[in-house]
Design an enzyme around this catalytic site. Structure first.
Site, mmCIF file in Angstrom:
data_model
loop_
_atom_site.group_PDB
_atom_site.id
_atom_site.type_symbol
_atom_site.label_atom_id
_atom_site.label_comp_id
_atom_site.label_asym_id
_atom_site.label_seq_id
_atom_site.Cartn_x
_atom_site.Cartn_y
_atom_site.Cartn_z
ATOM 1 N N LYS A 296 -8.316 21.451 -22.858
ATOM 2 C CA LYS A 296 -9.224 20.618 -22.048
ATOM 3 C C LYS A 296 -9.130 19.142 -22.447
ATOM 4 C CE LYS A 296 -12.595 24.203 -20.855
ATOM 5 N NZ LYS A 296 -12.284 25.320 -21.767
ATOM 6 N N ASP B 273 -9.012 12.409 -22.289
ATOM 7 C CA ASP B 273 -8.995 11.012 -22.754
ATOM 8 C C ASP B 273 -7.994 10.193 -21.932
ATOM 9 O OD1 ASP B 273 -9.427 8.749 -24.442
ATOM 10 O OD2 ASP B 273 -9.811 10.085 -26.129
HETATM 11 O O1 S5P Z 1 -15.417 26.581 -16.792
HETATM 12 C C1 S5P Z 1 -14.867 27.170 -17.730
HETATM 13 C C2 S5P Z 1 -13.558 26.860 -18.127
HETATM 14 C C3 S5P Z 1 -12.965 27.617 -19.127
HETATM 15 S S1 S5P Z 1 -11.303 27.349 -19.448
HETATM 16 N N1 S5P Z 1 -15.504 28.201 -18.352
HETATM 17 C C4 S5P Z 1 -14.930 28.925 -19.363
HETATM 18 O O2 S5P Z 1 -15.581 29.848 -19.861
HETATM 19 N N2 S5P Z 1 -13.658 28.615 -19.795
HETATM 20 C C5 S5P Z 1 -13.017 29.341 -20.919
HETATM 21 O O3 S5P Z 1 -12.865 30.711 -20.533
HETATM 22 C C6 S5P Z 1 -13.820 29.342 -22.219
HETATM 23 O O4 S5P Z 1 -13.421 28.270 -23.050
HETATM 24 C C7 S5P Z 1 -13.487 30.698 -22.825
HETATM 25 O O5 S5P Z 1 -12.313 30.605 -23.604
HETATM 26 C C8 S5P Z 1 -13.183 31.586 -21.634
HETATM 27 C C9 S5P Z 1 -14.338 32.483 -21.216
HETATM 28 O O6 S5P Z 1 -14.614 33.423 -22.186
HETATM 29 P P1 S5P Z 1 -15.675 34.619 -21.972
HETATM 30 O O7 S5P Z 1 -15.729 35.291 -23.302
HETATM 31 O O8 S5P Z 1 -16.978 34.004 -21.580
HETATM 32 O O9 S5P Z 1 -15.086 35.512 -20.887
#
Ligand code: S5P
Length: 256
Positions: free
Chosen positions: A90, A93
């Site tokens: 993510k 910058d």
């Molecule tokens: O909007 C977002 C974007 C991302 S990349 N919401 C998210 O949850 N993520 C990522 O997806 C977050 O950093 C984590 O690694 C994953 C979701 O994990 P979970 O355990 O909640 O399914």
């Protein structure tokens, strides 16, 4: 609806072509998020779940015992099981800074990660900075157009402008992190996090939609699933079940 195979033919982005073909041949649109803090756990889960997934998503900066040889091990596992590596850094910058964060430092992300993502908040300079490093390596960038968390600010005009930025840089940007399909451009791949078998939320703002909702209603391409698999009593069984469910919904959409 176009098949992933047809979409591979409709994009000139080398990494998008690779991913579409991989999904089509392996018959999976599951990306697993391995948010673990030890290399041993990461490697064991990657090897165990590798046959079920098209993409392995990492957060290498949460590892407490990171060593540079991890990148070789991850590349070997990606080759063994045929999946892509996505470092969920993510970036957010200015171009100059992100180009250094991507290429240098202890993680050397550009050396091993096929896919990375970035917040579009700094403007197109962030894409140019990442592209300078990633394009010669045939890497791909996903722009974060929407988020799964409650109260996030990525919506409306922000999301619309993100799609425009992606289209203007489609030599390097190959898709989005989003909650729904945002464009009819078949070259753009939509990845959706915040997915579980059952809807719900966690205690820190994460919101979950179901696999069915993500694929059949929101029309996303790839589901990103973390804890529903990694915290299951049997992660492999959970991954197999979610993979099959997601693929069945995908084929039911007439995309075969
Ligand atoms: O909007 C977002 C974007 C991302 S990349 N919401 C998210 O949850 N993520 C990522 O997806 C977050 O950093 C984590 O690694 C994953 C979701 O994990 P979970 O355990 O909640 O399914």
């Amino acid at each position: 609806m176009l098949s992933y195979y047809k979409r591979a033919c409709l994009t000139r982005h080398p990494l998008a072509q690779k991913l579409f073909k991989l999904m089509d041949e392996k018959r999976t649109n599951l990306c697993v998020a391995l948010d673990v803090t030890s290399q041993k756990q990461l490697i064991e889960l990657a090897d165990l779940l590798g046959p079920e997934i098209c993409v392995l998503k990492t957060h290498v900066d949460i590892l407490e015992d990171f060593t540079p040889d991890l990148k070789t091990t991850l590349r070997q596992l990606a080759h063994k099981h045929q999946f892509l590596l996505f470092e969920d850094r993510k970036f957010a910058d200015i171009g100059q800074t992100v180009s250094l964060q991507y290429e240098k430092g202890i993680y050397r992300i550009a050396e091993w990660a096929d896919l990375i993502n970035a917040h579009p908040i700094p403007g197109p300079g962030i894409i140019d900075g990442l592209k300078q490093v990633g394009l010669p390596l045939s890497r791909g960038l996903l722009l974060i157009a929407e988020m799964s968390s409650a109260g996030n600010l990525a919506n409306g005009l922000y999301t619309k402008k993100t799609v425009e930025m992606a289209e203007e840089h489609s030599d390097f940007v190959c898709g989005f992190i989003a909650q729904k399909k945002l464009t009819d451009n078949p070259a753009m791949i939509h990845f959706t996090p915040g997915v579980k078998m059952l809807p719900g939320k966690d205690s820190l703002g994460q919101r979950y939609r179901t696999v069915e909702d993500a694929i059949c209603v929101q029309k996303t391409d790839v589901i990103i699933v973390g804890r529903d698999i990694t915290h299951a009593a049997d992660p492999l069984a959970a991954a197999k079940m979610i993979r099959q469910t997601a693929w069945d919904y995908h084929t039911a959409q007439g995309k075969i």
